[in-house]
Design a protein around this motif. Sequence first.
Motif, PDB file in Angstrom:
ATOM      1  N   VAL A   1      52.433  33.392  26.009  1.00  0.00           N
ATOM      2  CA  VAL A   1      51.323  33.446  26.589  1.00  0.00           C
ATOM      3  C   VAL A   1      51.262  35.071  26.745  1.00  0.00           C
ATOM      4  O   VAL A   1      52.148  35.658  26.510  1.00  0.00           O
ATOM      5  N   SER A   2      50.022  35.681  26.996  1.00  0.00           N
ATOM      6  CA  SER A   2      49.887  37.018  27.282  1.00  0.00           C
ATOM      7  C   SER A   2      49.066  37.046  28.566  1.00  0.00           C
ATOM      8  O   SER A   2      48.349  36.332  28.883  1.00  0.00           O
ATOM      9  N   PHE A   3      49.087  38.354  29.030  1.00  0.00           N
ATOM     10  CA  PHE A   3      48.182  38.592  30.224  1.00  0.00           C
ATOM     11  C   PHE A   3      47.070  39.447  29.727  1.00  0.00           C
ATOM     12  O   PHE A   3      47.367  40.708  28.824  1.00  0.00           O
ATOM     13  N   THR A   4      45.999  39.900  30.467  1.00  0.00           N
ATOM     14  CA  THR A   4      44.867  40.789  30.272  1.00  0.00           C
ATOM     15  C   THR A   4      44.352  41.216  31.476  1.00  0.00           C
ATOM     16  O   THR A   4      44.219  40.369  32.477  1.00  0.00           O
ATOM     17  N   ASP A   5      43.790  42.485  31.529  1.00  0.00           N
ATOM     18  CA  ASP A   5      43.227  43.104  32.813  1.00  0.00           C
ATOM     19  C   ASP A   5      41.592  42.868  32.476  1.00  0.00           C
ATOM     20  O   ASP A   5      40.793  43.139  33.579  1.00  0.00           O
ATOM     21  N   ASP A   6      41.171  42.315  31.474  1.00  0.00           N
ATOM     22  CA  ASP A   6      39.684  42.260  31.103  1.00  0.00           C
ATOM     23  C   ASP A   6      39.327  40.690  31.131  1.00  0.00           C
ATOM     24  O   ASP A   6      39.983  39.954  30.213  1.00  0.00           O
ATOM     25  N   PRO A   7      38.602  40.252  32.202  1.00  0.00           N
ATOM     26  CA  PRO A   7      38.215  38.576  32.192  1.00  0.00           C
ATOM     27  C   PRO A   7      37.441  38.266  30.762  1.00  0.00           C
ATOM     28  O   PRO A   7      37.671  37.014  30.550  1.00  0.00           O
ATOM     29  N   ALA A   8      36.800  39.063  30.182  1.00  0.00           N
ATOM     30  CA  ALA A   8      36.074  38.652  28.972  1.00  0.00           C
ATOM     31  C   ALA A   8      37.094  38.345  27.881  1.00  0.00           C
ATOM     32  O   ALA A   8      36.815  37.527  26.985  1.00  0.00           O
TER      33      ALA A   8
ATOM     34  N   THR B   1      41.380  33.686  27.892  1.00  0.00           N
ATOM     35  CA  THR B   1      41.042  32.319  27.505  1.00  0.00           C
ATOM     36  C   THR B   1      41.358  31.297  28.583  1.00  0.00           C
ATOM     37  O   THR B   1      40.776  30.305  28.806  1.00  0.00           O
ATOM     38  N   VAL B   2      42.174  31.791  29.683  1.00  0.00           N
ATOM     39  CA  VAL B   2      42.457  30.970  31.009  1.00  0.00           C
ATOM     40  C   VAL B   2      42.372  31.947  32.104  1.00  0.00           C
ATOM     41  O   VAL B   2      42.940  32.951  32.101  1.00  0.00           O
ATOM     42  N   ARG B   3      41.672  31.611  33.303  1.00  0.00           N
ATOM     43  CA  ARG B   3      41.616  32.411  34.240  1.00  0.00           C
ATOM     44  C   ARG B   3      42.559  31.807  35.681  1.00  0.00           C
ATOM     45  O   ARG B   3      42.466  30.399  35.719  1.00  0.00           O
ATOM     46  N   VAL B   4      43.420  32.433  35.956  1.00  0.00           N
ATOM     47  CA  VAL B   4      44.292  31.795  37.028  1.00  0.00           C
ATOM     48  C   VAL B   4      44.138  33.093  38.272  1.00  0.00           C
ATOM     49  O   VAL B   4      43.993  33.914  38.351  1.00  0.00           O
ATOM     50  N   GLN B   5      43.676  32.268  39.443  1.00  0.00           N
ATOM     51  CA  GLN B   5      43.480  32.886  40.573  1.00  0.00           C
ATOM     52  C   GLN B   5      44.828  32.700  41.482  1.00  0.00           C
ATOM     53  O   GLN B   5      45.426  31.686  41.756  1.00  0.00           O
TER      54      GLN B   5
ATOM     55  N   HIS C   1      42.663  37.885  42.440  1.00  0.00           N
ATOM     56  CA  HIS C   1      42.575  37.115  43.605  1.00  0.00           C
ATOM     57  C   HIS C   1      40.935  36.695  43.642  1.00  0.00           C
ATOM     58  O   HIS C   1      40.817  35.882  44.609  1.00  0.00           O
ATOM     59  N   ASP C   2      40.044  36.905  42.974  1.00  0.00           N
ATOM     60  CA  ASP C   2      38.591  36.673  43.011  1.00  0.00           C
ATOM     61  C   ASP C   2      38.350  35.887  41.538  1.00  0.00           C
ATOM     62  O   ASP C   2      38.805  35.937  40.684  1.00  0.00           O
ATOM     63  N   GLY C   3      36.799  35.570  41.883  1.00  0.00           N
ATOM     64  CA  GLY C   3      36.190  35.085  40.982  1.00  0.00           C
ATOM     65  C   GLY C   3      36.410  33.844  40.262  1.00  0.00           C
ATOM     66  O   GLY C   3      37.218  32.991  40.849  1.00  0.00           O
ATOM     67  N   PRO C   4      35.670  33.280  39.153  1.00  0.00           N
ATOM     68  CA  PRO C   4      36.176  31.889  38.684  1.00  0.00           C
ATOM     69  C   PRO C   4      37.583  31.721  38.115  1.00  0.00           C
ATOM     70  O   PRO C   4      38.127  32.592  37.925  1.00  0.00           O
ATOM     71  N   PHE C   5      37.874  30.608  38.321  1.00  0.00           N
ATOM     72  CA  PHE C   5      39.114  30.251  37.950  1.00  0.00           C
ATOM     73  C   PHE C   5      39.455  28.920  37.234  1.00  0.00           C
ATOM     74  O   PHE C   5      38.594  27.917  37.397  1.00  0.00           O
TER      75      PHE C   5
END
Length: 155
Positions: free
Chosen positions: A52-59, A62-66, A116-120
């Motif tokens: 897996v990898s992480f990004t600072d850009d929500p666009a 592929t997966v959002r975790v809150q 911490h925010d947004g859709p997840f």
Amino acid sequence: MLRFKVLASVIPLAVAAVFAHAEILPGPRPCIEVGGAAMQIASIPWLAQLHVSFTDDPALATVRVQIADRADTADFAVIDDTDDVESGACESNAVPQLIAILRSPSTSDPVIYLSHDGPFDYRVFVQSSTFSARDAAALIVSAHGGHRRLDAASL
């Protein structure tokens, strides 16, 4: 002869540096048990079966975790900062499936946006001295096959 002595003294130092970086005898790594199988964050990335990898850009995610504020609202909660932590809580008879957190995203591996925010797609709560929010996110996404969870509204 001097070149040989220099080479003979540099090679063991280089080998020791590689092994020190790869953590030959690593300490406990974040691990969970899912359906009788253990999943663990790898100390050596090239040995991992999942990435897996992480990004600072929500666009780009592929997966959002809150990161949840309370354990009861999370899909996955880790609370292990107690005096009586179970030793071997993630021991099973099988060899753990290793998960590597890569620095650069791959087109075939999940890319996680942690916020911490947004859709997840998933929520994690972490209060731990051994787990980070990134570790928890990597473990829950990998445990679910690296895909977004389907919302009931989209079915």
